[in-house]
Design an enzyme around this catalytic site. Structure first.
Site, short mmCIF file in Angstrom:
data_model
loop_
_atom_site.label_atom_id
_atom_site.label_comp_id
_atom_site.label_asym_id
_atom_site.label_seq_id
_atom_site.Cartn_x
_atom_site.Cartn_y
_atom_site.Cartn_z
N ASP A 80 108.83 94.32 50.74
CA ASP A 80 110.29 94.23 50.81
C ASP A 80 110.75 92.82 51.19
O ASP A 80 109.99 92.03 51.76
CB ASP A 80 110.86 95.25 51.81
CG ASP A 80 110.31 95.08 53.22
OD1 ASP A 80 109.12 94.74 53.36
OD2 ASP A 80 111.06 95.29 54.19
N GLU A 145 108.78 96.21 56.18
CA GLU A 145 108.51 95.32 57.31
C GLU A 145 109.79 94.68 57.81
O GLU A 145 109.97 94.49 59.01
CB GLU A 145 107.50 94.22 56.90
CG GLU A 145 106.98 93.39 58.07
CD GLU A 145 107.89 92.25 58.51
OE1 GLU A 145 107.73 91.76 59.65
OE2 GLU A 145 108.78 91.85 57.74
ZN ZN Z 1 107.91 88.64 56.37
#
Ligand code: ZN
Length: 399
Positions: A80, A145
């Protein structure tokens, strides 16, 4: 005539990955998963998708080593990327536009689609050269993340599937550096987010009633801000320190009250705190408790987030993976600068299991543009990074 960088398949693969808009929030990871599946087939790696949480795939590509019983090497990256303010970009942020200087513009070009593809390109080179490594490599591509990894690495580390990977050492993201050195990160600060609730006597806004929430809130804010000032001074007065070496405190939200002429029953201040790795957590919490007590009756606090203390990865002879890492970078003549990561990455979850992990993104002579407009990585820096990983991955996998 400018170089056509896209003639290089390693650059073309990178650009293809950058064009997949895996942007927060509510990422659809389908594009990333099929892209990686295709890569795995091309390179000759086994491919597996774990879904600990539906729609949050954890993709793991595997290259078995000569001694598959040994603890393995995890090469982790996240799929992401953070949102963009498209108007502030010179080129569309999911175009992967390459300018005349070879700058590859895209969200994720530094954070951290570069590293994910560099792992794969390095492995492709190793395989093409007929190399076989001692330890098995697992190359993981994880979701979310950028929103704390709660449905990604944080949950994955507690599964039997993760355990079965038998990881002995991990590499994960680092950060660019405008100078010659490559920055490596062996630890992270602990994130605490605290809501301090101040209650008091409500009443009419025209009076000077005692024991108000506002007076207590002021006391609390002063205490946190005084500590902020102290840490700011410590950082400013010591040129050997970086932001990751001190405790940062920020007042991020204030809420409460009902209307302008009513003294409220309750006001709340929210603080984002990043505790330096040298801070004793119990002592720090006791300090906050004491401030609340001194602020007056009815002042309490609760944690929105409280990350535990996580030990830093050893960067000495006691850690054979570090010795191999350092040996490889020395051989290539790379200058390293060791630091504590200022934000949070998935490495903290890996380290919380007691596993050694190093944060490293091979980007020197590169401005730090993660989460910024016009994020880019120069093609030559990107390509050199692949060659760095060829040596580095071989070194740690042959420990
Ligand atoms: Zn990163």
């Amino acid at each position: 005539m400018a170089t056509n960088y896209l003639d290089n398949p390693a650059v073309a693969n990178f650009v293809e990955y950058l064009k997949i808009p895996s942007v927060q929030p509510d990422v659809n990871y389908d594009g990333c998963v099929s892209f990686l599946k295709n890569q795995a087939q091309q390179i000759g790696l086994s491919f597996k998708v774990y879904e600990v949480v539906p729609k949050k795939p954890i993709v793991v590509l595997t290259w078995p080593g000569k001694e598959p019983g040994l603890p393995t090497i995890l090469l982790n990256s996240h799929m992401d990327v953070v949102p963009v303010f498209e108007k502030s970009w010179t080129y569309p942020p999911f175009s992967g536009h390459i300018d005349d200087e070879g700058k590859i513009f895209a969200r994720g070009s530094q954070d951290m689609k570069c590293v994910g593809i560099q792992y794969l390109e390095a492995i492709r080179k190793l395989k093409q050269a007929g190399v076989q490594l001692k330890r098995t490599l697992h190359i993981s591509f994880v979701p979310d993340e950028e929103i704390g990894g709660l449905d990604g690495m944080k949950k994955f580390i507690h599964t039997s599937e993760f355990k079965a990977l038998n990881i002995g050492f991990a590499l994960d993201e680092g950060m660019a550096n405008p100078d010659e050195e490559f920055i490596i990160f062996n630890g992270e600060r602990s994130i605490w987010q605290i809501h301090v609730h101040c209650t008091g006597q409500p009443g009419h806004g025209s009076l000077l009633i005692p024991n108000t929430a506002g007076e207590k809130l002021r006391y609390i804010i002063d205490k946190f801000m005084d500590l902020r000032e102290e840490q700011k001074r410590i950082l400013e007065n010591d040129p050997t320190l970086y932001i990751g070496d001190v405790t940062t405190i920020n007042l991020t939200q204030i809420y409460g009250g009902v209307q302008s002429n009513v003294v409220p029953e309750k006001l709340t201040a929210v603080f984002d705190i990043r505790l330096a790795v040298t801070v004793d957590h119990t002592e720090f919490e006791n300090r906050i408790k004491a401030w609340c007590k001194d602020a007056g009756e009815g002042v309490t606090f609760e944690f929105e987030q409280r990350n535990p203390y996580v030990e830093c990865t050893k960067t000495d002879a006691s850690n054979p993976f570090w010795t191999a890492f350092k040996g490889a970078t020395d051989e290539m003549g790379l200058k390293l600068s060791r630091r504590i990561f200022p934000g949070g990455t998935d490495s903290r979850y890996i380290r919380s299991l007691g596993l050694p992990a190093i944060g490293f993104s091979p980007m020197n002579h590169t401005p730090v543009l993660l989460h910024d407009h016009d994020e880019f990585l120069k093609a030559d820096v990107y390509l050199r990074g692949i060659d760095i990983y060829v040596k580095l991955i071989a070194a740690v996998a042959n420990v």
